[in-house]
Structure formats: C-alpha cells, structure tokens
Design an enzyme around this catalytic site. Structure first.
Site, PDB file in Angstrom:
ATOM      1  N   GLY A 290     -44.947  -2.540  15.229  1.00  9.72           N
ATOM      2  CA  GLY A 290     -44.524  -1.135  15.218  1.00  9.72           C
ATOM      3  C   GLY A 290     -43.865  -0.767  16.537  1.00  9.72           C
ATOM      4  O   GLY A 290     -43.546  -1.635  17.362  1.00  9.72           O
TER       5      GLY A 290
ATOM      6  N   LYS B 105     -37.758  -9.981   7.306  1.00 15.27           N
ATOM      7  CA  LYS B 105     -37.941  -9.764   5.873  1.00 15.27           C
ATOM      8  C   LYS B 105     -38.346  -8.331   5.567  1.00 15.27           C
ATOM      9  O   LYS B 105     -37.896  -7.756   4.591  1.00 15.27           O
ATOM     10  CB  LYS B 105     -38.996 -10.745   5.333  1.00 15.27           C
ATOM     11  CG  LYS B 105     -39.175 -10.693   3.819  1.00 15.27           C
ATOM     12  CD  LYS B 105     -37.953 -11.212   3.089  1.00 15.27           C
ATOM     13  CE  LYS B 105     -38.016 -11.043   1.602  1.00 15.27           C
ATOM     14  NZ  LYS B 105     -36.658 -11.056   1.020  1.00 15.27           N
TER      15      LYS B 105
ATOM     16  N   ARG C  60     -41.043 -13.682   7.492  1.00 14.85           N
ATOM     17  CA  ARG C  60     -40.663 -12.297   7.758  1.00 14.85           C
ATOM     18  C   ARG C  60     -39.594 -12.200   8.851  1.00 14.85           C
ATOM     19  O   ARG C  60     -38.980 -11.156   9.019  1.00 14.85           O
ATOM     20  CB  ARG C  60     -41.895 -11.505   8.168  1.00 14.85           C
ATOM     21  CG  ARG C  60     -42.947 -11.476   7.078  1.00 14.85           C
ATOM     22  CD  ARG C  60     -44.266 -10.987   7.625  1.00 14.85           C
ATOM     23  NE  ARG C  60     -44.139  -9.620   8.082  1.00 14.85           N
ATOM     24  CZ  ARG C  60     -44.379  -8.557   7.345  1.00 14.85           C
ATOM     25  NH1 ARG C  60     -44.778  -8.715   6.107  1.00 14.85           N
ATOM     26  NH2 ARG C  60     -44.245  -7.350   7.821  1.00 14.85           N
TER      27      ARG C  60
ATOM     28  N   HIS D 118      -4.781   0.052   1.429  1.00  7.39           N
ATOM     29  CA  HIS D 118      -4.807   1.177   2.379  1.00  7.39           C
ATOM     30  C   HIS D 118      -5.218   0.717   3.777  1.00  7.39           C
ATOM     31  O   HIS D 118      -5.614   1.536   4.602  1.00  7.39           O
ATOM     32  CB  HIS D 118      -5.756   2.265   1.876  1.00  7.39           C
ATOM     33  CG  HIS D 118      -5.310   2.854   0.574  1.00  7.39           C
ATOM     34  ND1 HIS D 118      -4.204   3.660   0.468  1.00  7.39           N
ATOM     35  CD2 HIS D 118      -5.786   2.707  -0.680  1.00  7.39           C
ATOM     36  CE1 HIS D 118      -4.026   4.006  -0.801  1.00  7.39           C
ATOM     37  NE2 HIS D 118      -4.978   3.436  -1.522  1.00  7.39           N
TER      38      HIS D 118
HETATM   39  C1  F6R Z   1     -30.652  -8.540   2.416  1.00 11.01           C
HETATM   40  C2  F6R Z   1     -31.987  -8.033   2.680  1.00 11.01           C
HETATM   41  C3  F6R Z   1     -32.124  -6.714   3.338  1.00 11.01           C
HETATM   42  C4  F6R Z   1     -33.126  -5.864   2.552  1.00 11.01           C
HETATM   43  C5  F6R Z   1     -33.356  -4.526   3.269  1.00 11.01           C
HETATM   44  C6  F6R Z   1     -34.286  -3.623   2.484  1.00 11.01           C
HETATM   45  O1  F6R Z   1     -30.702  -9.801   1.840  1.00 11.01           O
HETATM   46  O2  F6R Z   1     -32.958  -8.663   2.360  1.00 11.01           O
HETATM   47  O3  F6R Z   1     -30.905  -6.067   3.449  1.00 11.01           O
HETATM   48  O4  F6R Z   1     -32.620  -5.667   1.277  1.00 11.01           O
HETATM   49  O5  F6R Z   1     -33.899  -4.763   4.534  1.00 11.01           O
HETATM   50  O6  F6R Z   1     -35.499  -4.235   2.276  1.00 11.01           O
HETATM   51  P1  F6R Z   1     -36.513  -3.706   1.192  1.00 11.01           P
HETATM   52  O7  F6R Z   1     -35.905  -3.907  -0.137  1.00 11.01           O
HETATM   53  O8  F6R Z   1     -37.744  -4.538   1.394  1.00 11.01           O
HETATM   54  O9  F6R Z   1     -36.736  -2.255   1.490  1.00 11.01           O
END
Ligand code: F6R
Length: 608
Positions: free
Chosen positions: A102, A603, A27, A505
């Site tokens: 959080g 993650k 994560r 541009h």
């Molecule tokens: C890029 C990546 C992040 C997620 C973003 C949204 O490789 O993993 O940009 O796409 O943090 O995450 P989710 O899809 O879990 O809402």
C-alpha cells in the site's frame, strides 16, 4: 504488486516464506526480502530483482533455525527498486521489523517529525515511516499491540502490515486498511498473506481481515481486533483453491496455458449462466427490478477490463438501446460525473483489488448508485462495495497479462447485454441467433487456437519492428486497443490502436515500409468496405498489413492474414482476442522477454 507472507509455527519459516512468496511472484515485483527470527534476534535478508536472488543469498549465509518470520516482494513506488528500499524494514535498534503493501500518504510529514525526534531513516520508502512510528509508540507503552493501534491512528492511506518484535517472540501482528490481508490457520502454525496463493498447499482455513482490523497471530491461536482495540468475531472459511490451479500444466508459460483455457472457461460460463430451458440467468440478480430502478448505466474499469467495458458499451447500446458511459476508473474518480441513485454502475476487475476501480465504486456508492461487480475473485475487496456480483469463473489468472479473464468478462457482458435487450425490446430473430451462436464460441476459439503456428510465424516475421499500429472499427475498436495493449506490455514494442477512420487524421504519417499494421476486418458490409479502403491507404504508403479477418476475399492486398471463423460481428471480439493474444505472446517469446512477468507491471494494481 507487492506481496506479503508471514509465518509462525514449528517448521522452518524460511522455506515456508519463500514458497509463499514464489506463489505470489506472478503479481509482479522488483525486489524481495525476509526477516527470520530465531527466538532471540531477527535477521533481515533482502535482494534486488527476482526471488531467485534472495534464495541464492539465503543459501550462502549460515542461518539459525527460525520458526517465525515475515517476507515481502516489493513493486517500487517510493524509491527505486534497490536492496535498501526492499522490505522488511527495521527499527533503529533492529528489534522491530515490518513489511508493507500500500501507500502511506502522509509519510512526508511523519518522516520530518520522526527525524526531528532522532529516528534515522535509511531508505526512501514511505514504509520506513511506519516502522519508526510503531517503534516510537512501543517505546512509550511497551506493548506491541497497543503501539500498533496508536500508530495506525496517525497513518493516512492504504496499508497492510506484518510486524514482528524481538521482545514479543510469541506473535506476529497483521494490520489491514484498504489493502488486502488474510490469516491462514494451520495446526500449531499460522500464516499471514496478502493473497490466497501464498497459502495454497500449506493451510486450508482462512480468515479474511476487513479494513481497520488487527490480527494478533500466535502459533496456536489468532485474535482479531478493530482499531479501537475491541475483539471482533471472525468467520473461518475453507480455502477453495487447489495447488493444481497455480501450475503451468506442461505449458511453457502461464500466459500460453491461460490462452488455451479460454474455450473451456466459456463452456463453464455457458453452463453456469444458462438455465436448462435456454434462458440467461445472471445469478440471483433480478435484472427487471434493477433496471426499473435506474435510467442509465456507467461502467468503470482499468486496462484490459476497460477494453471489455468499451466492448460492452457497443453491445448494450446496439442490442438493448440503453445509454452506457464507460470511464477509466482513474479518471472517473477525479472528474465531475452524473452518477446518482438512478444509475447502475458496473465495476469490472479481474483481481478485484484494483485501487482505482475500488475507489470509483466507493464514490458511486456514496451517491447511492446500484453497484454491479464483475470479478474473477469472489473473495476480493471490490465485492464489499457491490450490491450484485457476477463471478467470471475463469480460475486463477497467473500471467500478468490478462487473457482468459478478458474473454470471460466479454462473455458475461454479452449475456448481460442480451438479457437487457430481451427485457427491453422482447425476443427477436437477431437476439435468438446471437444466443444460439454463443454456444458455438468455444469451438470457434478452438479453431483460432489451431492457427497457433501461423500466428507464431507472423509474430516472428515482425518481431524486430520498433512500432506497431492496430486499426479497427465499431465493436472491433476496443479489440484492437486490447491487442495493442497486450503487445506493448509483454514485448515492449510501442503499439498504438486507432479507429481506422482516424488513421488519415494524423497517425498515417507514421506508416512506411517498416510499419506493421494489424487491421481487424469483420464481414459486416459497411464497416468491412470502409476497412478495406483504410487498408488501401496503408498499402499506398507501403505499410505491412496483418489482416485479422473472417473473410478470405482481398487476400492479395494483405501481407499476412489470420483467418477467423465466421461469426456475427457482435461476437467477433471473442475470436479476435485469442488471435491477438497469441500474436503478442510469440512476439515477446521471440524477443526473449519475460512473458509472464513483464518489467514494471503488476498483476493487481493496489495503488491509485
Ligand atoms: C493487461 C492487464 C491490466 C489489467 C488492469 C486492471 O493485460 O492485465 O491492464 O487489466 O490492471 O486489472 P483488474 O482487471 O484486475 O482490475
């Protein structure tokens, strides 16, 4: 982002906590810590950086046997990623320890108040406020559960806590508000975790806590209450994840494994979402009834999911002629928007825990919009706000950079666009052809993956570049944005994506003989010819062109070429994605980056 594990039972808490934290490592985090209780006192061990540093520390110290403990990996928000700021944090008398995911929004006011009352703070975190607050309440009432109930009433923001007290050695208290937390049930042992992987291989029955719930977790039983102290009956669910799901299966990195899983995931989706007689069936959503109730579509998402959403706008508008507004969830939350009860709001989130996307959906729900969620985690928080859910079925994604979840999102969005088009305009030759072509996508992705060595060579050739430019047009534009995002997040090379028409541009000022420009050209007359002109403009400034194309003509004007299989331009994003993922992967590899856990990234982004 941050991860929590708690254990109470008969076995060595240290090993179980470390394994749980290891399973959450993907994560993204920058420090780690555990608190181990030996039935009398609690010892806290923390280390900056990776979990290995904490493991080495624990190997160096003499540990008393302990069968109760809490652990944490921290992704810094308030205060740098230092040992002092790492969790667990403890009360001034050292008896109460706590880990937190959080953000406590009113921590400043509370900290001032607690400091005036004599509590000493050692860290810059918002979390330490919660420790002293609960400790203050504990000193008043002498009961940990009550102290927690009193304290959470004073906290604003998002928090999942795990709390232990030396004077109440038979329990760990878990609290959830706007941050995921679950309890794992074993035999004579129970666990707490912020996400399922921490429990894989240890327990196989779980209780998902809801917001505003407290679990009092004993060795042999668990009691769940709401913030008012009333007992809540909870459903016990079976853990569906196998340990195999979080193994690299022989690949050097999870990212490479996940890139290679894409053909099989798309085959699985096709099997799941097509009926035996070739009709698209989106779970039990009655799309006809839904679309009669709405007059517009809005899509909210972040990062790669946002790029999938942008691709969907092209698909739905072009195929179904329905207006689609796409908004970054973090922008949607704070701007005036036209969402109302006649809006279908689609939230896309791999993790289902992205705070911005969840907040955007909560707001849309308050306006009585219909909510459809596309997620890879059917057990995630976002599902709570959904009227309808379309699971991606991509399997757990461990590498921080989204790969297979992105193509799985694209595929589901294609199915949605085709279904909407068919409903609105009736079946026609174009739709029929696209539907048939969908079944060729897995084999075509395999053809792209067969070019791994060529893409690797190309990545190595430009790995020392300071900057990259990506250009595309039409439906390929979100694909180049995604390609640039992939490259920057795992290689740390600055990469910017532009619609090719915008190049002249301004951004073309950046082009010189050192600038690699990834140009996506797909064979569909007008856009293709325009792209060729844009490539000429780059060549005239001596830029190096890496063409990603499904047309072998004009090879002599490109410095490198990644040839994609022929396909309708609408489906090209599904083939462009794996090519650009491999380019980013091998660039990062050649620079010696930590591919699966890039610096500063998490993650699932559970803070706004
Ligand atoms: C890029 C990546 C992040 C997620 C973003 C949204 O490789 O993993 O940009 O796409 O943090 O995450 P989710 O899809 O879990 O809402």
């Amino acid at each position: 982002m941050c991860g929590i594990v708690g254990y109470i039972g008969e076995n060595a808490a240290k090993d179980i906590l470390l394994q749980g934290l290891k399973n959450l490592e993907y994560r993204g985090y920058d420090s780690a810590g555990v608190a181990l209780n030996d039935n009398e006192t609690t010892s806290v061990y923390k280390a900056q950086g990776k979990l290995d540093n904490l493991c080495s520390l624990l190997n160096r110290v003499q540990l008393k046997p302990s069968a109760r403990g809490i652990g944490h990996i921290r992704w810094a928000t308030h205060g740098a990623a230092t040992e002092t700021n790492a969790h667990p944090h403890k009360s001034n008398d050292g008896k109460l320890v706590l880990v937190h995911n959080g953000i406590i929004e009113n921590f400043r006011e509370l900290r001032q108040e607690l400091e005036k009352q004599g509590f000493r703070f050692y860290s810059q975190t918002d979390t330490e406020t919660a420790v002293h607050l609960i400790d203050r309440e504990y000193k008043k009432c002498g009961n940990l559960e009550q102290a927690v109930i009193n304290a959470v009433a004073l906290l604003k923001g998002a928090f999942a806590f795990c709390i232990m007290h030396d004077d109440e050695p038979d329990k760990i208290i878990a609290v959830r508000k706007n941050a995921p937390l679950l309890v794992g049930l074993g035999n004579n042992e129970n666990m707490i975790a912020s996400d399922v992987p921490a429990l894989i291989g240890k327990v196989n029955r779980i209780i998902y806590l809801e917001d505003n719930e407290i679990a009092i977790v004993h060795r042999c039983f668990v009691e769940v209450k709401n913030f008012a102290g009333d007992v809540v009956e909870k459903k016990i669910e079976n853990l569906a994840f196998e340990p195999e799901l979080i193994s690299k299966r022989g690949y050097a990195h999870f990212m490479l494994k996940e890139i290679n899983e894409q053909p099989s995931i798309i085959r699985r989706q096709l099997a799941e979402y097509f009926t035996d007689n070739g009709e698209i069936k989106l779970g039990n959503i009655d799309l006809m009834a839904l679309m009669q109730a709405v007059d517009k579509i809005e899509i909210v998402a972040c990062g790669s999911s946002l790029h999938a959403a942008m691709t969907a706008k092209y698909m739905i508008e072009e195929l179904a002629h329905i207006p689609v507004m796409v908004e970054s969830a973090s922008e949607y939350i704070y701007k005036y928007n036209l969402t109302d009860d006649k809006t279908l709001v689609i939230g896309i989130s791999q993790s289902g825990e992205t705070a911005d996307t969840i907040t955007a959906l909560k707001q849309a729900k308050q306006k009585n919009a219909k909510i459809l969620v596309l997620t890879n985690r059917e057990d995630s928080s976002i599902v709570r706000y959904a009227d309808f859910v379309l699971p991606l079925k991509a399997g757990i994604e461990v590498s921080v950079a989204a790969t297979k979840s992105y193509t799985a999102q694209l595929m589901l969005l294609y199915l949605l666009a085709l279904k909407l088009a068919q409903m609105r305009l009736g079946m026609n030759d174009k739709l029929r052809k696209l539907k048939e072509e969908l079944f060729e996508v897995p084999a075509k992705i395999e053809q792209v993956l067969c070019q791994t060595n060529l893409i690797k060579t190309c990545a190595e050739k430009y790995a020392k570049a300071q900057d990259y430019i990506f250009i595309g047009r039409g439906i390929s534009y979100p694909s180049v944005m995604e390609g640039a995002l992939k490259l920057k997040e795992i290689s740390y090379i600055n990469a910017n994506a532009y619609t090719a028409g915008e190049l002249k541009h301004g951004p073309i000022a950046l082009v010189d003989e050192k600038m690699p420009v990834v140009a996506v050209l797909t064979k569909d007359n007008l856009l293709y010819d325009k792209m060729i002109s844009n490539c000429q403009e780059v060549k005239a400034r001596k830029g190096k062109i890496i063409a990603v194309t499904n047309d072998a003509a004009h090879q002599d004007m490109f410095d490198d070429i990644i040839l994609l299989p022929k396909s309708s331009s609408e489906l090209m994003p599904l083939l462009i994605a794996p090519a650009l993922q491999l380019l980013a992967y091998y660039t990062a590899l050649s620079l010696g980056r930590e591919v699966d856990q890039p610096r500063n990234l998490a993650k699932s982004v559970t803070v706004e």
